[in-house]
Design a protein around this motif. Structure first.
Motif, PDB file in Angstrom:
ATOM      1  N   CYS A 284       0.855  -1.191   0.000  1.00 34.00           N
ATOM      2  CA  CYS A 284       0.000   0.000   0.000  1.00 34.00           C
ATOM      3  C   CYS A 284       0.889   1.238   0.000  1.00 34.00           C
ATOM      4  CB  CYS A 284      -0.921  -0.007   1.215  1.00 34.00           C
ATOM      5  SG  CYS A 284      -1.908   1.508   1.388  1.00 34.00           S
ATOM      6  N   THR A 286       0.980   5.442   0.155  1.00 37.31           N
ATOM      7  CA  THR A 286       0.245   6.658   0.517  1.00 37.31           C
ATOM      8  C   THR A 286       1.073   7.870   0.141  1.00 37.31           C
ATOM      9  OG1 THR A 286       1.144   6.571   2.768  1.00 37.31           O
ATOM     10  CG2 THR A 286      -0.987   5.549   2.412  1.00 37.31           C
ATOM     11  N   GLN A 287       0.408   9.023   0.068  1.00 32.83           N
ATOM     12  CA  GLN A 287       1.013  10.296  -0.313  1.00 32.83           C
ATOM     13  C   GLN A 287       1.568  10.244  -1.739  1.00 32.83           C
ATOM     14  OE1 GLN A 287       2.913  12.621   2.975  1.00 32.83           O
ATOM     15  NE2 GLN A 287       3.327  10.580   3.843  1.00 32.83           N
ATOM     16  N   GLY A 334     -10.199   4.360   1.069  1.00 34.47           N
ATOM     17  CA  GLY A 334      -8.899   4.186   0.430  1.00 34.47           C
ATOM     18  C   GLY A 334      -8.518   5.257  -0.561  1.00 34.47           C
ATOM     19  N   GLY A 336      -6.769   8.180  -2.203  1.00 33.31           N
ATOM     20  CA  GLY A 336      -5.453   8.738  -1.904  1.00 33.31           C
ATOM     21  C   GLY A 336      -4.380   7.665  -1.742  1.00 33.31           C
ATOM     22  N   LYS A 337      -4.815   6.377  -1.796  1.00 34.41           N
ATOM     23  CA  LYS A 337      -3.872   5.274  -1.661  1.00 34.41           C
ATOM     24  C   LYS A 337      -3.739   4.535  -2.992  1.00 34.41           C
ATOM     25  CE  LYS A 337      -5.075   4.429   3.203  1.00 34.41           C
ATOM     26  NZ  LYS A 337      -5.594   3.417   4.168  1.00 34.41           N
ATOM     27  N   TYR A 370       0.315  -4.696   3.010  1.00 30.65           N
ATOM     28  CA  TYR A 370      -1.122  -4.617   3.296  1.00 30.65           C
ATOM     29  C   TYR A 370      -1.678  -6.029   3.390  1.00 30.65           C
ATOM     30  CZ  TYR A 370      -5.791  -2.513   3.228  1.00 30.65           C
ATOM     31  OH  TYR A 370      -7.045  -2.087   3.582  1.00 30.65           O
ATOM     32  N   TYR A 380     -10.329  -1.221   1.594  1.00 30.75           N
ATOM     33  CA  TYR A 380      -9.155  -0.373   1.363  1.00 30.75           C
ATOM     34  C   TYR A 380      -8.985   0.716   2.404  1.00 30.75           C
ATOM     35  CZ  TYR A 380      -9.856  -2.538  -3.210  1.00 30.75           C
ATOM     36  OH  TYR A 380     -10.037  -3.445  -4.226  1.00 30.75           O
TER      37      TYR A 380
END
Length: 382
Positions: A284, A286-287, A334, A336-337, A370, A380
């Motif tokens: 997973c 992020t950002q 979820g 943004g991921k 994840y 998610y």
């Protein structure tokens, strides 16, 4: 009787192969004419070492065998960073012993007798100590100090744990004052600490205080032995008792603080280790993307294609999921991921290591494993 076989002009057997006396003398004195030079920088080679020590010997007035270079041969072990430097004479080799601690190409080097040096044999071949008239100040050394580690105020520090580094030992000793000289004794073959060192304080008045305060202190599974190198354990004078007590308290505090920091760092490491989810086939990110980028269909397809291309570099990619916001603008789980599924754990592990910390759109990506069951269930929001 055999004039053609043994021509003997003037009654001498001039053509017989006789080893020159000088060659025999050189072989017999070689052990006393060589010096060990340790701690050489990687850039050192035979020519630079020979030139440097010949120039230094001339500068201090250590040449006694006449004009020319004092060094006749150099052998370097580049892997272990030491050399054997052969001088022209026994006396010049003894004078070279005063160069211990001299700076060669920016690094202090150790000058010692080689392991095959035989003191009893060498005593009959020439002087075994450096001349008292050497001009050591010409090359930045203290006259008569042999690198600052000789004399009645030299301190022996034994019982050091082998894993203690030189900066750690110096920090311990410098609790009592600045050092004029320090030498951690190392194994010539491995370069590892032998568990003991020598030092001299700039202010010799603290020598006995440091010895009394440090001697007998427990360091791991070892006990320090600290005393003047040229005598047994010395007893402190009565007026030093309060100073010694304070010094021992300071040492105990420093050791406690040091051990406390080590335990704290270990606890943080273990906590991070426990918080890290176990390795799975799903990573997973992020950002990586913003909500606005996901609303536009064209941008979304470009992001999806970029992710497939980049993620495939780490292993066999099975699927990519990038959740989008609802058409009415409401949030979805979820968003943004980015989720990357690989055929095996190895691919996911490579992707996590390769993607974590990278910059996307000015943001630093965070990559974690994840749970596979949540990914396959379409959950998610974890």
């Amino acid at each position: 009787m055999f004039p053609n076989l043994f021509p003997t002009p003037n009654g001498q057997f001039g053509s017989l192969p006789v080893m020159p006396i000088q060659a025999m003398t050189q072989q017999a004195t070689r052990h006393a004419r060589r010096v060990y030079v340790g701690g050489l920088p990687p850039s050192a080679n035979e020519q630079t070492v020979a030139t440097y020590f010949s120039q230094v010997m001339a500068a201090i007035g250590g040449n006694t065998a006449g004009p020319g270079d004092a060094v006749v041969n150099v052998y370097i072990n580049h892997e272990k960073k030491f050399a054997f430097v052969e001088m022209r004479s026994v006396e010049e080799a003894s004078n070279a012993m005063a160069l211990d601690g001299i700076i060669f190409e920016g690094a202090p080097v150790k000058v010692r007798r080689p392991s095959d040096y035989n003191p009893s044999l060498a005593a009959a071949l020439g002087p075994s100590q450096p001349s008292a008239n050497l001009n050591l100040a010409a090359v930045g050394l203290n006259p008569g100090s042999s690198g600052g580690l000789e004399g009645p105020d030299r301190v022996f520090v034994g019982g050091l744990p082998y894993y203690f580094t030189e900066p750690q030992i110096r920090e311990l000793l410098e609790s009592f004052g600045a050092l004029r000289g320090f030498d951690l004794v190392r194994d010539r073959e491995t370069g590892n600490s032998k568990g003991y060192a020598f030092c001299v304080y700039q202010d010799v008045a603290v020598t006995d205080v440091a010895c009394a305060a440090l001697n007998g202190i427990k360091m791991g599974d070892k006990t320090l032995t600290v005393r003047r190198a040229n005598q047994g354990s010395s007893q402190p004078r009565p007026e030093q008792e309060s100073v010694l007590l304070h010094a021992q308290q300071q040492i105990a505090i420093q050791i406690s603080v040091y051990l406390g920091l080590v335990l704290l760092m270990l606890a943080v490491f273990l906590q991070r280790l426990m918080l890290q989810p176990p390795a799975t086939k799903v990573v997973c990110l992020t950002q990586v993307v913003t909500v606005d980028e996901l609303r536009d269909d064209d941008e979304y397809e470009e992001i999806m294609e970029d992710m497939r291309t980049e993620s495939s570099k780490f292993g066999t990619l099975v699927s990519v999921v990038i959740p989008r916001p609802q058409l009415d603008g409401s949030a979805s789980p979820g968003v943004g991921k980015v989720f990357l599924e690989y055929a095996g754990v190895d691919g996911a592990t490579n992707a996590r290591a390769g993607m974590n910390g990278r910059k996307f759109g000015g943001n630093e990506v965070v990559a974690v494993f994840y749970p596979e069951n949540k990914y396959y269930a379409g959950e998610y929001d974890g």
